[in-house]
Motif scaffolding. Structure first.
Motif, PDB file in Angstrom:
ATOM      1  N   LYS A   1       1.489  -3.192 -11.964  1.00  0.00           N
ATOM      2  CA  LYS A   1       1.459  -4.734 -11.665  1.00  0.00           C
ATOM      3  C   LYS A   1       1.584  -5.082 -10.516  1.00  0.00           C
ATOM      4  O   LYS A   1       0.826  -6.704 -10.371  1.00  0.00           O
ATOM      5  CB  LYS A   1       3.160  -5.594 -12.125  1.00  0.00           C
ATOM      6  CG  LYS A   1       3.563  -6.250 -12.726  1.00  0.00           C
ATOM      7  CD  LYS A   1       4.876  -6.688 -13.518  1.00  0.00           C
ATOM      8  CE  LYS A   1       4.938  -6.682 -15.023  1.00  0.00           C
ATOM      9  NZ  LYS A   1       6.577  -7.138 -15.427  1.00  0.00           N
ATOM     10  N   PHE A   2       1.776  -4.354  -9.544  1.00  0.00           N
ATOM     11  CA  PHE A   2       1.605  -5.063  -8.310  1.00  0.00           C
ATOM     12  C   PHE A   2       0.399  -5.289  -7.579  1.00  0.00           C
ATOM     13  O   PHE A   2      -0.747  -6.140  -7.252  1.00  0.00           O
ATOM     14  CB  PHE A   2       2.068  -4.369  -7.894  1.00  0.00           C
ATOM     15  CG  PHE A   2       1.968  -4.798  -5.547  1.00  0.00           C
ATOM     16  CD1 PHE A   2       2.516  -5.818  -5.545  1.00  0.00           C
ATOM     17  CD2 PHE A   2       1.045  -4.182  -5.120  1.00  0.00           C
ATOM     18  CE1 PHE A   2       2.421  -6.047  -4.057  1.00  0.00           C
ATOM     19  CE2 PHE A   2       0.907  -4.833  -3.643  1.00  0.00           C
ATOM     20  CZ  PHE A   2       1.416  -5.695  -3.071  1.00  0.00           C
ATOM     21  N   ARG A   3      -0.230  -4.470  -8.441  1.00  0.00           N
ATOM     22  CA  ARG A   3      -2.188  -4.173  -7.736  1.00  0.00           C
ATOM     23  C   ARG A   3      -2.784  -5.520  -8.861  1.00  0.00           C
ATOM     24  O   ARG A   3      -3.816  -5.725  -8.346  1.00  0.00           O
ATOM     25  CB  ARG A   3      -3.175  -2.488  -8.325  1.00  0.00           C
ATOM     26  CG  ARG A   3      -2.574  -1.636  -7.169  1.00  0.00           C
ATOM     27  CD  ARG A   3      -3.026  -0.372  -7.556  1.00  0.00           C
ATOM     28  NE  ARG A   3      -4.500  -0.602  -7.637  1.00  0.00           N
ATOM     29  CZ  ARG A   3      -5.184   0.494  -8.164  1.00  0.00           C
ATOM     30  NH1 ARG A   3      -5.138   1.086  -8.485  1.00  0.00           N
ATOM     31  NH2 ARG A   3      -6.398   0.369  -8.172  1.00  0.00           N
ATOM     32  N   ARG A   4      -2.471  -5.018  -9.602  1.00  0.00           N
ATOM     33  CA  ARG A   4      -2.975  -6.466 -11.056  1.00  0.00           C
ATOM     34  C   ARG A   4      -3.099  -7.991 -10.015  1.00  0.00           C
ATOM     35  O   ARG A   4      -3.735  -8.452 -10.110  1.00  0.00           O
ATOM     36  CB  ARG A   4      -2.184  -6.733 -12.686  1.00  0.00           C
ATOM     37  CG  ARG A   4      -3.650  -7.299 -13.155  1.00  0.00           C
ATOM     38  CD  ARG A   4      -2.563  -7.442 -14.375  1.00  0.00           C
ATOM     39  NE  ARG A   4      -1.393  -7.395 -14.834  1.00  0.00           N
ATOM     40  CZ  ARG A   4      -0.340  -6.629 -15.976  1.00  0.00           C
ATOM     41  NH1 ARG A   4      -1.449  -5.992 -16.621  1.00  0.00           N
ATOM     42  NH2 ARG A   4       0.533  -7.475 -15.672  1.00  0.00           N
ATOM     43  N   THR A   5      -1.840  -8.285  -9.952  1.00  0.00           N
ATOM     44  CA  THR A   5      -0.970  -8.734  -8.862  1.00  0.00           C
ATOM     45  C   THR A   5      -1.689  -9.477  -8.058  1.00  0.00           C
ATOM     46  O   THR A   5      -2.764 -10.877  -7.962  1.00  0.00           O
ATOM     47  CB  THR A   5       1.044  -9.369  -8.576  1.00  0.00           C
ATOM     48  OG1 THR A   5       0.971  -8.922  -9.684  1.00  0.00           O
ATOM     49  CG2 THR A   5       0.633 -11.165  -8.515  1.00  0.00           C
ATOM     50  N   LEU A   6      -2.582  -8.316  -7.021  1.00  0.00           N
ATOM     51  CA  LEU A   6      -3.154  -8.596  -5.815  1.00  0.00           C
ATOM     52  C   LEU A   6      -4.053  -8.787  -6.087  1.00  0.00           C
ATOM     53  O   LEU A   6      -5.099  -9.661  -5.734  1.00  0.00           O
ATOM     54  CB  LEU A   6      -2.502  -7.325  -5.286  1.00  0.00           C
ATOM     55  CG  LEU A   6      -2.504  -7.265  -3.736  1.00  0.00           C
ATOM     56  CD1 LEU A   6      -1.915  -7.792  -3.590  1.00  0.00           C
ATOM     57  CD2 LEU A   6      -2.804  -5.744  -3.289  1.00  0.00           C
ATOM     58  N   ARG A   7      -4.796  -7.717  -7.199  1.00  0.00           N
ATOM     59  CA  ARG A   7      -6.490  -8.485  -7.603  1.00  0.00           C
ATOM     60  C   ARG A   7      -6.327 -10.014  -8.203  1.00  0.00           C
ATOM     61  O   ARG A   7      -7.534 -10.686  -7.789  1.00  0.00           O
ATOM     62  CB  ARG A   7      -6.618  -7.633  -8.977  1.00  0.00           C
ATOM     63  CG  ARG A   7      -8.303  -7.494  -8.894  1.00  0.00           C
ATOM     64  CD  ARG A   7      -8.433  -7.193 -10.459  1.00  0.00           C
ATOM     65  NE  ARG A   7      -7.576  -8.415 -11.559  1.00  0.00           N
ATOM     66  CZ  ARG A   7      -6.861  -7.741 -12.859  1.00  0.00           C
ATOM     67  NH1 ARG A   7      -6.712  -6.469 -13.138  1.00  0.00           N
ATOM     68  NH2 ARG A   7      -6.413  -8.769 -13.342  1.00  0.00           N
ATOM     69  N   GLN A   8      -5.703 -10.184  -8.949  1.00  0.00           N
ATOM     70  CA  GLN A   8      -5.566 -11.045  -9.010  1.00  0.00           C
ATOM     71  C   GLN A   8      -5.673 -13.057  -8.833  1.00  0.00           C
ATOM     72  O   GLN A   8      -6.316 -13.510  -8.349  1.00  0.00           O
ATOM     73  CB  GLN A   8      -4.868 -11.730 -10.376  1.00  0.00           C
ATOM     74  CG  GLN A   8      -5.076 -11.615 -12.022  1.00  0.00           C
ATOM     75  CD  GLN A   8      -3.056 -11.288 -12.324  1.00  0.00           C
ATOM     76  OE1 GLN A   8      -2.490 -11.136 -12.007  1.00  0.00           O
ATOM     77  NE2 GLN A   8      -3.288 -11.035 -14.128  1.00  0.00           N
ATOM     78  N   THR A   9      -4.812 -12.436  -7.129  1.00  0.00           N
ATOM     79  CA  THR A   9      -5.188 -13.506  -6.454  1.00  0.00           C
ATOM     80  C   THR A   9      -5.967 -13.169  -5.847  1.00  0.00           C
ATOM     81  O   THR A   9      -6.127 -14.732  -4.886  1.00  0.00           O
ATOM     82  CB  THR A   9      -3.625 -12.725  -5.132  1.00  0.00           C
ATOM     83  OG1 THR A   9      -2.188 -12.244  -5.788  1.00  0.00           O
ATOM     84  CG2 THR A   9      -3.560 -14.099  -4.013  1.00  0.00           C
TER      85      THR A   9
END
Lengths: 301, 417
Positions: free
Chosen positions: B3-11
């Protein structure tokens, strides 16, 4: 199930816009959410996608309780279309893919291919602000499928499109279904739903009033007969069912539950003869009007 | 993908879009070169003003009406007194004119103020032990100088001394082992001013960044694909990156431009030395500027996201400027009184903390409070963004739980029904 929801509720102030909606969309199906304006279709779709949180009920999206966890496998075309006007078409498509986890470079390449396939290849490097409304809408749809989502949610996808672009869009939706994607779309135009949907729900007043196939929906209404007598059209009316209505030289009425044969015999014996006879299956439009009209009567009561 | 990596990527996707959309436009060039407009007009105005000042300063004179026999001694005393003032700058007194007295020295002295050839700032006449000194408006300093001329001339005459100096000092410049109080204070104030002006000019831009998405309806696409917190953070970081690009451009120009300045031009700052040391201070400056930008930017972004029209957005600019001024004032008051309760409040209140803490870095050598402060400010950046995203979700997207008082009222209504 690609999408399932039970007892979804959403209130805006004191008004229950969505009032206990249940939906189950099997994988690989084209599923329509039909309803009149203000029925709660868009709010339901937004809750399913996690854009807004429901006030009650539960939903799963591609097996995830939190729709956000499935966001990379979902494509969405909102009712209010939105693109950055300063972006080039292929950049806009790649950006929408990137939001769903598709690398920019892959997105750009796929964008060109998709635009070529949709007949918009010439506009790949045009800025969005140069496009017509219909073209921009198609570009946004391509942006919602560029990452090849498992689930495609389209909110009123046909609104604002001319017949040629509507045809293109139908083709695109079928292509997505053939790819194996599940498609959930809302509309209040019955012709599209009739041609595309495997199953559908009719929502009115925030509640699901019907759920089933197009055939099921049409079966909620009896067949209609259109009869044109050979002689004395006016006199023939006395032998016909009470709901018979005059239409030109003939009559239109609901098929008797026991069949039409006995009635025809009576009409021939009475000397009216048969100049024309057709049996009509009721359309989705008729079923929709009856279901939604019934709800309006219930609400009024 | 976690979830963290996805959030980072989206940001990062939002950052990339916003950064390129801002930087690769002709408007950015205007933004980047905007200080040139300011500098051009400042230089033009400065040159004009200095020409006017110089022309009037060139004509300014001090006049001594004295017999020719005293002229040499008076000139010698004038030369010695002038060594107290720097050779350049405004502090040096205007040139001295010695005029022989006529029949009525008092009238002659008054007449000097109406002379066409020069502009008299102060005029001395009469015996040197009881001189009369007349001075014009703003000529009090020159009058004092003439009084000293009279005093020293009289002393030289009575002692019978020649022109040669009696004392020949040896001057040695000394570098302090520790920063002086004034040097520390100078750096502390400069730090507060620096961060204040940078955030004043740059962070206010964050207020309108959500307006684009709202007017284009892109917000629905973003909200469906990306958590709103990622959208807010992405936009904030993109705007910060634009600000950093702007600063890097101008810092390069200024650093290289400073090399062209004449030797001694930076003498004013010779004693300036931060208490935390010359390496830690710039690092802390960067850290606190980042935090100040993020904190104020997050608040402005959240406020701007709530507005419905361009007019509402414009109306926000005044309260935003005043809020920044307020934080600056609080931080400056704290910096001026290290260790006071005002300083503590300024350092602890999240939105004034970066300004006050850079002031502290100038005044106090302890490093650990800065680590605590940076963590505290970072926490508040996260809180502000989260609250901003929630308010947006509730107010604009009409989502999320209603506030607790509405929930309670709904519960009461349900019970009654």
């Amino acid at each position: 199930m690609a999408v399932s929801a039970s007892g979804l509720v959403k209130r805006f102030g004191a008004r229950r816009v969505v009032d206990g909606v249940d939906i189950a969309v099997p994988e690989g199906m084209v599923y329509g959410v039909l309803g009149p304006n203000g029925a709660g279709k868009t709010t339901t779709l937004r809750m399913l996608l996690g854009i807004i949180e429901p006030d009650g009920g539960a939903r799963t999206l591609l097996g995830h309780d939190n729709p956000r966890d499935a966001s990379d496998s979902v494509g969405y075309l909102p009712e209010e279309r939105g693109l950055y006007p300063g972006m080039k078409c292929r950049e806009a498509i790649a950006f929408m893919g990137a939001l769903r986890g598709l690398p920019w470079a892959v997105g750009r390449k796929r964008a060109v291919d998709l635009m070529e396939a949709a007949g918009l290849g010439h506009a790949a490097d045009d800025k969005i602000r140069k496009l017509s409304k219909g073209m921009a809408q198609l570009v946004q749809l391509l942006g919602s499928v560029v990452h090849e989502p498992k689930l495609l949610v389209l909110d009123e996808p046909f609104s604002g499109l001319d017949p040629v672009n509507q045809e293109r869009l139908e083709k695109l939706i079928r292509a997505q279904r053939d790819r194996g994607a599940t498609i959930l779309f809302s509309t209040h135009v019955m012709a599209h739903a009739e041609r595309l949907c495997d199953r559908l729900s009719i929502i009115a007043g925030g509640k699901v009033r019907f759920e089933g196939t197009v055939t099921d929906a049409r079966a909620t209404l009896p067949f209609k007969a259109h009869y044109t007598p050979h002689h004395d059209a006016a006199g023939a009316g006395a032998l016909l069912p009470t709901d018979a209505e005059r239409e030109g030289e003939g009559w239109r009425f609901t098929m008797p539950s026991e069949g039409i044969e006995a009635l025809l015999v009576k009409l021939i014996d009475a000397g009216h003869g048969i100049s024309g006879l057709s049996i009509e299956r009721p359309g989705l439009h008729d079923a929709f009007v009856r279901i939604v009209g019934q709800q309006a009567l219930e609400d009024a009561a | 993908m976690s979830k963290f990596r996805r959030t980072l990527r989206q940001t990062f996707t939002v950052i990339r879009r916003d950064f390129t959309a801002t930087v690769f436009t002709p408007t950015f060039l205007l933004f980047l070169l905007a200080p040139l407009i300011f500098l051009t007009f400042s230089v033009a105005g400065g040159i004009g003003a200095s020409q006017i000042t110089d022309s009037s300063a060139d004509k300014l004179r001090m006049v001594v009406i004295a017999p020719p026999a005293q002229s040499a001694t008076i000139q010698q005393v004038d030369r010695q007194l002038r060594t107290l003032f720097p050779k350049r700058g405004d502090e040096a007194p205007p040139p001295l004119v010695i005029v022989a007295p006529d029949a009525n020295p008092a009238a002659q002295a008054r007449g000097m103020f109406d002379a066409d050839a020069f502009e008299a700032a102060a005029v001395l006449h009469g015996p040197l032990d009881k001189p009369e000194i007349l001075y014009a408006a703003r000529g009090w300093g020159e009058a004092q100088y003439l009084a000293q001329i009279a005093e020293q001339t009289l002393r030289v005459q009575r002692a019978g001394l020649g022109p040669a100096p009696l004392s020949t000092p040896t001057r040695t410049a000394v570098t302090r082992e520790q920063a002086s109080f004034s040097g520390k204070g100078q750096v502390a104030s400069a730090g507060v001013f620096g961060i204040f002006f940078l955030t004043l000019f740059l962070s206010g831009q964050a207020v309108g960044t959500m307006a684009e998405e709202r007017s284009n309806k892109v917000i629905e696409v973003l909200a469906a694909a990306v958590p709103l917190e990622s959208v807010f953070f992405g936009k904030l970081i993109a705007m910060f990156a634009v600000a950093v690009l702007f600063l890097a451009f101008w810092a390069t120009l200024i650093v290289n431009g400073a090399k062209l300045l004449p030797e001694g031009a930076m003498r004013l700052f010779a004693d300036a030395a931060p208490a935390v040391g010359p390496v830690a201070f710039p690092l802390l400056f960067v850290g606190y500027f980042t935090m100040a930008y993020m904190l104020l930017g997050a608040m402005f972004l959240s406020l701007g996201a709530q507005t419905n029209t361009q007019r509402e957005l414009q109306m926000l600019s005044l309260p935003i400027t005043f809020f920044q001024m307020g934080m600056f004032g609080l931080a400056l008051a704290g910096t001026a009184t290290p260790g006071s309760w005002v300083a503590f409040i300024a350092e602890a209140f999240p939105f004034s903390s970066p300004f006050a803490m850079i002031g502290r870095a100038g005044n106090s050598s302890a490093i650990w409070p800065h680590l605590v402060a940076l963590a505290w400010q970072a926490l508040w950046v996260a809180i502000t963004v989260t609250v901003g995203a929630r308010l947006f979700r509730r107010g604009v997207l009409k989502s999320g739980n209603p506030p607790f008082w509405k929930r309670r009222r709904a519960a009461i209504d349900t019970t009654v029904n």
